[in-house]
Motif scaffolding. Structure first.
Motif, PDB file in Angstrom:
ATOM      1  N   ILE A 165       0.842  -1.201   0.000  1.00 25.88           N
ATOM      2  CA  ILE A 165       0.000   0.000   0.000  1.00 25.88           C
ATOM      3  C   ILE A 165       0.874   1.246   0.000  1.00 25.88           C
ATOM      4  CG2 ILE A 165      -1.737   1.295   1.296  1.00 25.88           C
ATOM      5  CD1 ILE A 165      -2.796  -1.374   2.325  1.00 25.88           C
ATOM      6  N   ARG A 166       1.956   1.212   0.772  1.00 21.99           N
ATOM      7  CA  ARG A 166       2.855   2.363   0.823  1.00 21.99           C
ATOM      8  C   ARG A 166       3.525   2.598  -0.525  1.00 21.99           C
ATOM      9  NH1 ARG A 166       7.050   1.244   4.513  1.00 21.99           N
ATOM     10  NH2 ARG A 166       6.310  -0.809   5.087  1.00 21.99           N
ATOM     11  N   LEU A 167       3.883   1.524  -1.223  1.00 18.01           N
ATOM     12  CA  LEU A 167       4.508   1.667  -2.540  1.00 18.01           C
ATOM     13  C   LEU A 167       3.532   2.209  -3.569  1.00 18.01           C
ATOM     14  CD1 LEU A 167       6.704  -1.555  -2.748  1.00 18.01           C
ATOM     15  CD2 LEU A 167       7.476   0.797  -2.512  1.00 18.01           C
ATOM     16  N   TYR A 168       2.278   1.787  -3.481  1.00 10.53           N
ATOM     17  CA  TYR A 168       1.267   2.346  -4.388  1.00 10.53           C
ATOM     18  C   TYR A 168       1.035   3.831  -4.091  1.00 10.53           C
ATOM     19  CZ  TYR A 168       0.059  -2.045  -6.627  1.00 10.53           C
ATOM     20  OH  TYR A 168       0.105  -3.195  -7.380  1.00 10.53           O
ATOM     21  N   GLY A 169       1.292   4.235  -2.869  1.00 10.58           N
ATOM     22  CA  GLY A 169       1.242   5.653  -2.542  1.00 10.58           C
ATOM     23  C   GLY A 169       2.322   6.433  -3.279  1.00 10.58           C
ATOM     24  N   TRP A 170       3.496   5.813  -3.459  1.00 14.21           N
ATOM     25  CA  TRP A 170       4.560   6.454  -4.215  1.00 14.21           C
ATOM     26  C   TRP A 170       4.204   6.564  -5.700  1.00 14.21           C
ATOM     27  CZ3 TRP A 170       8.353   9.457  -2.872  1.00 14.21           C
ATOM     28  CH2 TRP A 170       8.849   9.385  -1.567  1.00 14.21           C
TER      29      TRP A 170
ATOM     30  N   MET B 289      13.438   1.826  -2.761  1.00 14.72           N
ATOM     31  CA  MET B 289      14.383   1.085  -1.921  1.00 14.72           C
ATOM     32  C   MET B 289      14.792   1.895  -0.699  1.00 14.72           C
ATOM     33  SD  MET B 289      15.121  -1.973  -3.127  1.00 14.72           S
ATOM     34  CE  MET B 289      15.041  -2.934  -4.641  1.00 14.72           C
ATOM     35  N   VAL B 290      15.114   3.165  -0.925  1.00  9.77           N
ATOM     36  CA  VAL B 290      15.530   4.025   0.185  1.00  9.77           C
ATOM     37  C   VAL B 290      14.393   4.198   1.180  1.00  9.77           C
ATOM     38  CG1 VAL B 290      16.249   6.365   0.795  1.00  9.77           C
ATOM     39  CG2 VAL B 290      17.274   5.234  -1.173  1.00  9.77           C
ATOM     40  N   TYR B 291      13.193   4.410   0.666  1.00 10.99           N
ATOM     41  CA  TYR B 291      12.037   4.598   1.544  1.00 10.99           C
ATOM     42  C   TYR B 291      11.765   3.353   2.391  1.00 10.99           C
ATOM     43  CZ  TYR B 291       7.135   4.894   2.920  1.00 10.99           C
ATOM     44  OH  TYR B 291       5.967   4.883   3.636  1.00 10.99           O
ATOM     45  N   ALA B 292      11.907   2.177   1.788  1.00 11.74           N
ATOM     46  CA  ALA B 292      11.600   0.930   2.497  1.00 11.74           C
ATOM     47  C   ALA B 292      12.663   0.568   3.527  1.00 11.74           C
ATOM     48  CB  ALA B 292      11.430  -0.208   1.498  1.00 11.74           C
ATOM     49  N   LEU B 293      13.927   0.920   3.263  1.00  9.00           N
ATOM     50  CA  LEU B 293      15.020   0.433   4.097  1.00  9.00           C
ATOM     51  C   LEU B 293      15.672   1.501   4.966  1.00  9.00           C
ATOM     52  CD1 LEU B 293      16.692  -1.830   1.381  1.00  9.00           C
ATOM     53  CD2 LEU B 293      15.251  -2.578   3.268  1.00  9.00           C
TER      54      LEU B 293
ATOM     55  N   GLY C   9      17.194  -8.244  -3.211  1.00  2.00           N
ATOM     56  CA  GLY C   9      16.121  -9.232  -3.310  1.00  2.00           C
ATOM     57  C   GLY C   9      14.714  -8.680  -3.277  1.00  2.00           C
ATOM     58  N   LEU C  10      14.547  -7.362  -2.990  1.00  2.00           N
ATOM     59  CA  LEU C  10      13.201  -6.786  -2.926  1.00  2.00           C
ATOM     60  C   LEU C  10      12.675  -6.526  -4.337  1.00  2.00           C
ATOM     61  CD1 LEU C  10      13.592  -4.295   0.065  1.00  2.00           C
ATOM     62  CD2 LEU C  10      12.407  -6.486   0.056  1.00  2.00           C
ATOM     63  N   PHE C  11      12.359  -7.595  -5.036  1.00  5.76           N
ATOM     64  CA  PHE C  11      11.979  -7.471  -6.444  1.00  5.76           C
ATOM     65  C   PHE C  11      10.614  -6.825  -6.629  1.00  5.76           C
ATOM     66  CE2 PHE C  11      10.630 -11.589  -4.902  1.00  5.76           C
ATOM     67  CZ  PHE C  11       9.337 -11.714  -5.378  1.00  5.76           C
ATOM     68  N   PHE C  12       9.740  -6.899  -5.610  1.00  9.23           N
ATOM     69  CA  PHE C  12       8.408  -6.330  -5.780  1.00  9.23           C
ATOM     70  C   PHE C  12       8.466  -4.806  -5.883  1.00  9.23           C
ATOM     71  CE2 PHE C  12       9.053  -6.432  -1.223  1.00  9.23           C
ATOM     72  CZ  PHE C  12       8.513  -5.232  -0.774  1.00  9.23           C
ATOM     73  N   ILE C  13       9.498  -4.177  -5.310  1.00  3.85           N
ATOM     74  CA  ILE C  13       9.663  -2.732  -5.454  1.00  3.85           C
ATOM     75  C   ILE C  13      10.020  -2.390  -6.898  1.00  3.85           C
ATOM     76  CG2 ILE C  13      11.044  -0.730  -4.748  1.00  3.85           C
ATOM     77  CD1 ILE C  13      11.304  -1.956  -2.008  1.00  3.85           C
ATOM     78  N   ALA C  14      10.926  -3.189  -7.486  1.00  4.07           N
ATOM     79  CA  ALA C  14      11.301  -2.974  -8.885  1.00  4.07           C
ATOM     80  C   ALA C  14      10.121  -3.238  -9.816  1.00  4.07           C
ATOM     81  CB  ALA C  14      12.477  -3.868  -9.252  1.00  4.07           C
ATOM     82  N   ASP C  15       9.277  -4.209  -9.470  1.00  2.00           N
ATOM     83  CA  ASP C  15       8.110  -4.508 -10.309  1.00  2.00           C
ATOM     84  C   ASP C  15       7.076  -3.395 -10.263  1.00  2.00           C
ATOM     85  OD1 ASP C  15       9.292  -6.882 -10.960  1.00  2.00           O
ATOM     86  OD2 ASP C  15       8.144  -8.102  -9.566  1.00  2.00           O
TER      87      ASP C  15
END
Length: 284
Positions: free
Chosen positions: A115-120, A157-161, A220-226
C-alpha cells in the motif's frame, strides 16, 4: 546439578528441534536442490550436476546480478548519507524528542508495504503530487517521467530500508559516551576532528550493521522494482521467482539462492571481523 542440567536440556530441546526442521532442513534441501537436474517435463531429477552454477555465469544472468549489485550499492549509499546523520542527531535529542522520532519511524510499519509503494505511484506519476509541486513552483515546465524508471526504484528502496539504517546508527550512537567528545573539545580539538576521531569511529559498528540491513535486502526486494520500475530492471529476486513459477527450473533458482546466501554470509563475516577489530582498538 544433574536435575538442573536435565531440566535445561529439556527447555532448550524444542529450540533445537525447531531450528533443525524449519531452518537447517530447508537450507540443506536448497543446497542439495541446486546440484540437481531439472526434469524436461516437470519436477527434478536427482542427478548431480554443476550446470546450474555455470549457467549463472552466462551474460544474461550475470548482468542481473550486476544490476542488482549496482542498485543495492546506490540505495545503500543514499541510506548512509541520509540515515547516519538522522540516527546520530536523534541520539542527542531529549527523551521526549527520541520518543517522537521513534514514533514517526515506526508509523510506516503499521501500513502494508505494498500500500505504501502504491502511494509512491500517486506521488511520482506524471499527474502526481511531485510534478504538481514542481510545476507550481516554476521549477519545471513539463511533467517529469519519474515513475517506472531507475530513480523511482531507488526512491522505493531508500524509503523501504531507511528506517533500518537510522535505527542501527541510533542504537550505536545512544551508547556513546558524550563526555569523551567534550574532553576532546577541551583539549583543543575542533568539532569536526572530535566527530571523526571519536564519534564516528565509535558508531562505525552501527553504520556497518545498517549497511548489511539495507544492502542485502536491496538485492532481493523485487516487488519494489516490479511496482515502481515497471519490470524494466530485473533483480535477482525477480529472476528466482520467474524460474520457480513460470519456467519451473527449481534447481537453477536454488543455485541463485545459494549464491545470494554465500554473499550474505561473506558480508556478515566481514562485519564481525571489522567490529572485532574496532573493539580491540577501543580496548587498546
Amino acid at each position: 546439578m544433574r536435575r538442573r542440567r536435565s531440566g535445561s536440556v529439556w527447555m532448550i530441546l524444542p529450540l533445537y528441534i525447531f531450528t533443525l526442521i524449519f531452518v537447517a532442513g530447508p537450507l540443506i534441501y536448497m543446497v542439495a536442490l541446486s546440484f540437481a537436474t531439472a526434469n524436461e517435463v516437470h519436477g527434478v531429477d536427482w542427478i548431480f550436476t554443476l550446470d546450474n552454477y555455470k549457467k549463472i555465469l552466462e551474460p544474461v544472468y550475470l548482468d542481473t546480478f550486476v544490476q542488482s549489485f549496482q542498485l543495492a550499492l546506490t540505495s545503500t549509499a543514499i541510506n548512509c548519507l541520509v540515515g547516519y546523520p538522522f540516527g546520530y542527531f536523534m541520539a542527542k535529542m531529549s527523551e521526549s524528542g527520541k520518543k517522537k522520532a521513534m514514533l514517526f519511524l515506526m508509523l510506516p510499519f503499521w501500513v502494508n508495504s505494498l500500500i505504501r509503494l502504491y502511494g509512491w505511484i500517486i506521488i511520482l506519476q506524471k499527474k502526481g503530487l511531485l510534478n504538481y509541486l514542481l510545476q507550481s513552483l516554476g521549477i519545471i515546465d513539463k511533467p517529469l517521467s519519474i515513475l517506472y524508471s531507475y530513480p523511482a526504484i531507488v526512491v522505493g528502496m531508500v524509503y523501504a530500508l531507511l528506517p533500518f539504517m537510522i535505527l542501527s546508527v541510533y542504537s550505536s550512537a545512544e551508547k556513546l559516551d558524550w563526555s569523551l567528545i567534550e574532553a576532546a573539545r577541551d583539549l583543543g580539538a575542533s568539532r569536526t576532528k572530535a566527530f571523526w576521531t571519536i564519534s564516528f569511529r565509535l558508531t562505525v559498528p552501527g553504520l556497518l550493521s545498517g549497511i548489511i540491513l539495507t544492502f542485502i535486502p536491496s538485492m532481493g526486494l523485487f516487488f519494489i522494482a516490479d511496482i515502481l520500475g515497471g519490470n524494466k530492471i530485473v533483480l535477482v529476486g525477480s529472476l528466482i521467482q520467474e524460474q520457480m513459477t513460470r519456467v519451473g527450473n527449481w534447481p537453477f533458482a536454488a543455485a541463485m539462492a545459494v549464491v545470494m546466501m554465500v554473499l550474505t554470509t561473506i558480508m556478515i563475516a566481514l562485519y564481525r571481523k571489522i567490529t572485532n577489530v574496532k573493539e580491540l582498538e577501543g580496548i587498546g
